[in-house]
Design a protein around this motif. Structure first.
Motif, PDB file in Angstrom:
ATOM      1  N   ALA A 119      -6.088 -30.253  -5.760  1.00 44.26           N
ATOM      2  CA  ALA A 119      -4.914 -30.966  -5.243  1.00 44.26           C
ATOM      3  C   ALA A 119      -5.204 -31.713  -3.957  1.00 44.26           C
ATOM      4  CB  ALA A 119      -3.768 -29.980  -5.015  1.00 44.26           C
ATOM      5  N   PHE A 120      -6.035 -31.141  -3.103  1.00 47.11           N
ATOM      6  CA  PHE A 120      -6.239 -31.717  -1.777  1.00 47.11           C
ATOM      7  C   PHE A 120      -7.235 -32.874  -1.771  1.00 47.11           C
ATOM      8  CE2 PHE A 120      -4.849 -27.273  -0.822  1.00 47.11           C
ATOM      9  CZ  PHE A 120      -3.574 -27.628  -0.407  1.00 47.11           C
ATOM     10  N   ASP A 121      -7.702 -33.273  -2.973  1.00 46.49           N
ATOM     11  CA  ASP A 121      -8.465 -34.511  -3.090  1.00 46.49           C
ATOM     12  C   ASP A 121      -7.546 -35.721  -3.241  1.00 46.49           C
ATOM     13  OD1 ASP A 121     -10.944 -33.302  -2.927  1.00 46.49           O
ATOM     14  OD2 ASP A 121     -11.072 -32.960  -5.089  1.00 46.49           O
ATOM     15  N   HIS A 122      -6.261 -35.470  -3.463  1.00 50.33           N
ATOM     16  CA  HIS A 122      -5.326 -36.575  -3.664  1.00 50.33           C
ATOM     17  C   HIS A 122      -5.113 -37.315  -2.350  1.00 50.33           C
ATOM     18  CE1 HIS A 122      -1.758 -38.863  -4.757  1.00 50.33           C
ATOM     19  NE2 HIS A 122      -1.954 -38.523  -6.012  1.00 50.33           N
ATOM     20  N   PRO A 123      -5.152 -38.653  -2.365  1.00 53.88           N
ATOM     21  CA  PRO A 123      -4.976 -39.429  -1.119  1.00 53.88           C
ATOM     22  C   PRO A 123      -3.690 -39.094  -0.377  1.00 53.88           C
ATOM     23  CG  PRO A 123      -5.713 -40.847  -2.895  1.00 53.88           C
ATOM     24  CD  PRO A 123      -5.416 -39.526  -3.519  1.00 53.88           C
ATOM     25  N   ALA A 124      -2.624 -38.780  -1.111  1.00 49.39           N
ATOM     26  CA  ALA A 124      -1.349 -38.478  -0.468  1.00 49.39           C
ATOM     27  C   ALA A 124      -1.357 -37.138   0.237  1.00 49.39           C
ATOM     28  CB  ALA A 124      -0.225 -38.507  -1.503  1.00 49.39           C
TER      29      ALA A 124
ATOM     30  N   ASN B 211      -2.172 -29.445 -15.683  1.00 47.89           N
ATOM     31  CA  ASN B 211      -2.769 -28.415 -14.822  1.00 47.89           C
ATOM     32  C   ASN B 211      -3.547 -29.036 -13.665  1.00 47.89           C
ATOM     33  OD1 ASN B 211      -1.511 -26.659 -16.529  1.00 47.89           O
ATOM     34  ND2 ASN B 211      -3.360 -25.641 -17.231  1.00 47.89           N
ATOM     35  N   LEU B 212      -4.805 -28.648 -13.501  1.00 50.84           N
ATOM     36  CA  LEU B 212      -5.597 -29.098 -12.359  1.00 50.84           C
ATOM     37  C   LEU B 212      -6.679 -30.087 -12.778  1.00 50.84           C
ATOM     38  CD1 LEU B 212      -6.004 -25.637 -10.588  1.00 50.84           C
ATOM     39  CD2 LEU B 212      -4.153 -27.290 -10.373  1.00 50.84           C
ATOM     40  N   GLN B 213      -6.435 -30.808 -13.884  1.00 49.29           N
ATOM     41  CA  GLN B 213      -7.405 -31.786 -14.351  1.00 49.29           C
ATOM     42  C   GLN B 213      -7.558 -32.945 -13.380  1.00 49.29           C
ATOM     43  OE1 GLN B 213      -9.350 -30.245 -16.545  1.00 49.29           O
ATOM     44  NE2 GLN B 213      -9.272 -31.888 -18.027  1.00 49.29           N
ATOM     45  N   CYS B 214      -6.568 -33.169 -12.555  1.00 50.73           N
ATOM     46  CA  CYS B 214      -6.645 -34.187 -11.507  1.00 50.73           C
ATOM     47  C   CYS B 214      -5.887 -33.660 -10.299  1.00 50.73           C
ATOM     48  CB  CYS B 214      -6.066 -35.528 -11.987  1.00 50.73           C
ATOM     49  SG  CYS B 214      -4.282 -35.513 -12.270  1.00 50.73           S
ATOM     50  N   PRO B 215      -6.104 -34.249  -9.120  1.00 51.16           N
ATOM     51  CA  PRO B 215      -5.384 -33.787  -7.936  1.00 51.16           C
ATOM     52  C   PRO B 215      -3.885 -33.986  -8.094  1.00 51.16           C
ATOM     53  CG  PRO B 215      -7.252 -35.150  -7.314  1.00 51.16           C
ATOM     54  CD  PRO B 215      -7.097 -35.294  -8.793  1.00 51.16           C
ATOM     55  N   GLY B 216      -3.125 -33.012  -7.613  1.00 53.14           N
ATOM     56  CA  GLY B 216      -1.674 -33.120  -7.688  1.00 53.14           C
ATOM     57  C   GLY B 216      -1.003 -31.777  -7.504  1.00 53.14           C
ATOM     58  N   PHE B 217      -1.199 -30.860  -8.445  1.00 47.85           N
ATOM     59  CA  PHE B 217      -0.547 -29.556  -8.392  1.00 47.85           C
ATOM     60  C   PHE B 217      -1.285 -28.636  -7.430  1.00 47.85           C
ATOM     61  CE2 PHE B 217       0.587 -25.285  -9.807  1.00 47.85           C
ATOM     62  CZ  PHE B 217       1.947 -25.400 -10.067  1.00 47.85           C
ATOM     63  N   VAL B 218      -0.548 -28.006  -6.523  1.00 45.48           N
ATOM     64  CA  VAL B 218      -1.117 -27.061  -5.563  1.00 45.48           C
ATOM     65  C   VAL B 218      -0.851 -25.648  -6.069  1.00 45.48           C
ATOM     66  CG1 VAL B 218      -1.110 -26.209  -3.188  1.00 45.48           C
ATOM     67  CG2 VAL B 218      -0.717 -28.643  -3.649  1.00 45.48           C
ATOM     68  N   GLN B 219      -1.892 -24.960  -6.491  1.00 46.80           N
ATOM     69  CA  GLN B 219      -1.733 -23.594  -6.984  1.00 46.80           C
ATOM     70  C   GLN B 219      -1.720 -22.623  -5.819  1.00 46.80           C
ATOM     71  OE1 GLN B 219      -3.529 -22.455 -10.815  1.00 46.80           O
ATOM     72  NE2 GLN B 219      -4.592 -20.860  -9.673  1.00 46.80           N
ATOM     73  N   VAL B 220      -0.753 -21.695  -5.821  1.00 44.53           N
ATOM     74  CA  VAL B 220      -0.666 -20.723  -4.734  1.00 44.53           C
ATOM     75  C   VAL B 220      -0.891 -19.290  -5.219  1.00 44.53           C
ATOM     76  CG1 VAL B 220       0.933 -22.199  -3.462  1.00 44.53           C
ATOM     77  CG2 VAL B 220       1.841 -20.365  -4.891  1.00 44.53           C
ATOM     78  N   SER B 221      -0.638 -19.009  -6.487  1.00 45.18           N
ATOM     79  CA  SER B 221      -0.778 -17.647  -6.987  1.00 45.18           C
ATOM     80  C   SER B 221      -2.243 -17.274  -7.130  1.00 45.18           C
ATOM     81  CB  SER B 221      -0.082 -17.500  -8.343  1.00 45.18           C
ATOM     82  OG  SER B 221      -0.299 -16.206  -8.877  1.00 45.18           O
ATOM     83  N   LYS B 222      -2.583 -16.071  -6.713  1.00 45.49           N
ATOM     84  CA  LYS B 222      -3.956 -15.599  -6.847  1.00 45.49           C
ATOM     85  C   LYS B 222      -4.170 -14.767  -8.103  1.00 45.49           C
ATOM     86  CE  LYS B 222      -3.668 -11.294  -4.138  1.00 45.49           C
ATOM     87  NZ  LYS B 222      -4.333 -10.453  -5.166  1.00 45.49           N
TER      88      LYS B 222
END
Length: 350
Positions: A47-52, A190-201
């Motif tokens: 997720a944190f690769d996303h420019p936004a 899912n996480l195929q591209c930057p966007g969704f921030v997963q928080v659950s471990k």
């Protein structure tokens, strides 16, 4: 039984996985059905690769770790990943710097059998939807997929969450928890591209259920909600069980334009894709057409929404949005008592 391998095992696999030593996961988890999860640093997830999000990463707070029982019929064993990390399904990994892929072109046969809110009232505002979705494992061919989901939309933006059978993505024929977003011309699952921030471990995207519903037998559900939180303004995906909430993660509001503040339409039901088309077609839901019997049809029960004037209410002003062949059907039971609440059924092929 889940196997936990120390990082040293991943170091020797570095050349195979295409990652440098500095990119190695802290731990690798392997589930009994063969899924492999890499426990990655929370701030190094896709997720944190996303420019936004790159410029705002310092504002993202590491989520609190809640100890206790995981929700029934979902999640990794033995507590999942260590605190400060999140499990990333191996097939969902993406190398930093890769371009964000646009949604694939529409296949030759792609349809949905859903109940949706009416768009005639352009002032309708939705901030949440919740439903308990029965869990099946529909049969599909290698290039087909089938999903059951809640979907919120506004203009060219949309978000959805539920379960999906997608052999091309997950490299198996199991049912997986998924979340998908579209922001204009971009988006992915899912996480195929930057966007969704997963928080659950311990309840990651891509996880499979421990038990499936049986046609004519016991029914198992995932109680899923998609909600815009008032504190941060982001769209969160949550699993609830026995009165407890288990946040999976969120889409930052900065990803969207029309959906940044509010959704103006919601859908509930099933969707299939059949490029080619290929025979036999994919099953939807339980694999049976919708009938007035929840032991045979895939269903969503206790369907609710939050609007600008009320919370946790059954949706009003809905209709059947159906663009599928006669193999698939959808029915709206309306309110069906305290246990079922607002009830919708869908599915098909056989």
């Amino acid at each position: 039984m889940q196997i936990i391998c120390l990082i040293i095992s991943s170091i020797f696999l570095g050349g195979v996985l295409g990652k440098s030593l500095s990119q190695q996961p802290i731990l690798t988890l392997k589930t009994k059905n063969g899924q492999v999860y890499d426990c990655e640093d929370f701030y190094k997830q896709p997720a944190f690769d996303h420019p936004a999000l790159k410029n705002d990463i310092s504002k993202v707070r590491l989520p609190m770790v809640h100890f206790g029982t995981k929700p029934k019929n979902i999640g990794l064993k033995e507590g999942g990943c260590p605190p400060g990390t999140v499990p990333i399904l191996r097939v969902n990994t993406r190398e930093p710097g890769e371009p964000i892929p646009p949604p694939p072109p529409a296949p030759q046969e792609h349809c949905s059998a859903v109940i949706q809110t009416n768009l005639d009232d352009s002032n309708r505002k939705f901030f949440k939807s919740n439903a308990a979705i029965s869990i099946y494992r529909p049969q599909v061919q290698p290039t087909q997929w089938s999903s059951s989901r809640i979907k919120l939309l506004n203009g060219a933006d949309s978000i959805e969450a539920g379960w999906m059978v997608n052999p091309s993505l997950f490299i198996d024929h199991d049912t997986h928890l998924y979340a998908k977003f579209t922001a204009g011309q971009q988006g992915c699952i899912n996480l195929q591209c930057p966007g969704f921030v997963q928080v659950s471990k311990d309840v990651p995207l891509g996880v499979v259920p421990e038990k499936y519903s049986a046609i004519g037998g016991v029914q198992y559900t995932w109680n899923i909600s998609v909600e815009k939180h008032s504190d941060d303004g982001n769209w969160w995906v949550t699993i609830s069980n026995n009165g407890r909430l288990y946040p999976i993660g969120y889409w930052p509001k900065t990803l969207f334009t029309s959906l940044a503040d509010v959704a103006n339409q919601v859908q509930w039901g099933g969707e299939i894709s059949n490029p080619g088309p290929i025979s036999p077609p994919p099953e939807m839901g339980s694999g049976m057409k919708a009938v007035y019997n929840t032991r045979f049809s895939s269903f969503l029960r206790h369907v609710t929404v939050d609007t600008d004037i009320s919370k946790d209410v059954e949706p009003q002003g809905t209709y059947k949005a159906f663009n599928c062949p006669d193999l698939y059907t959808v029915l709206d039971f309306g309110h069906s008592g305290d246990y079922w609440g607002r009830l919708m059924v869908y599915g098909g092929y056989n």
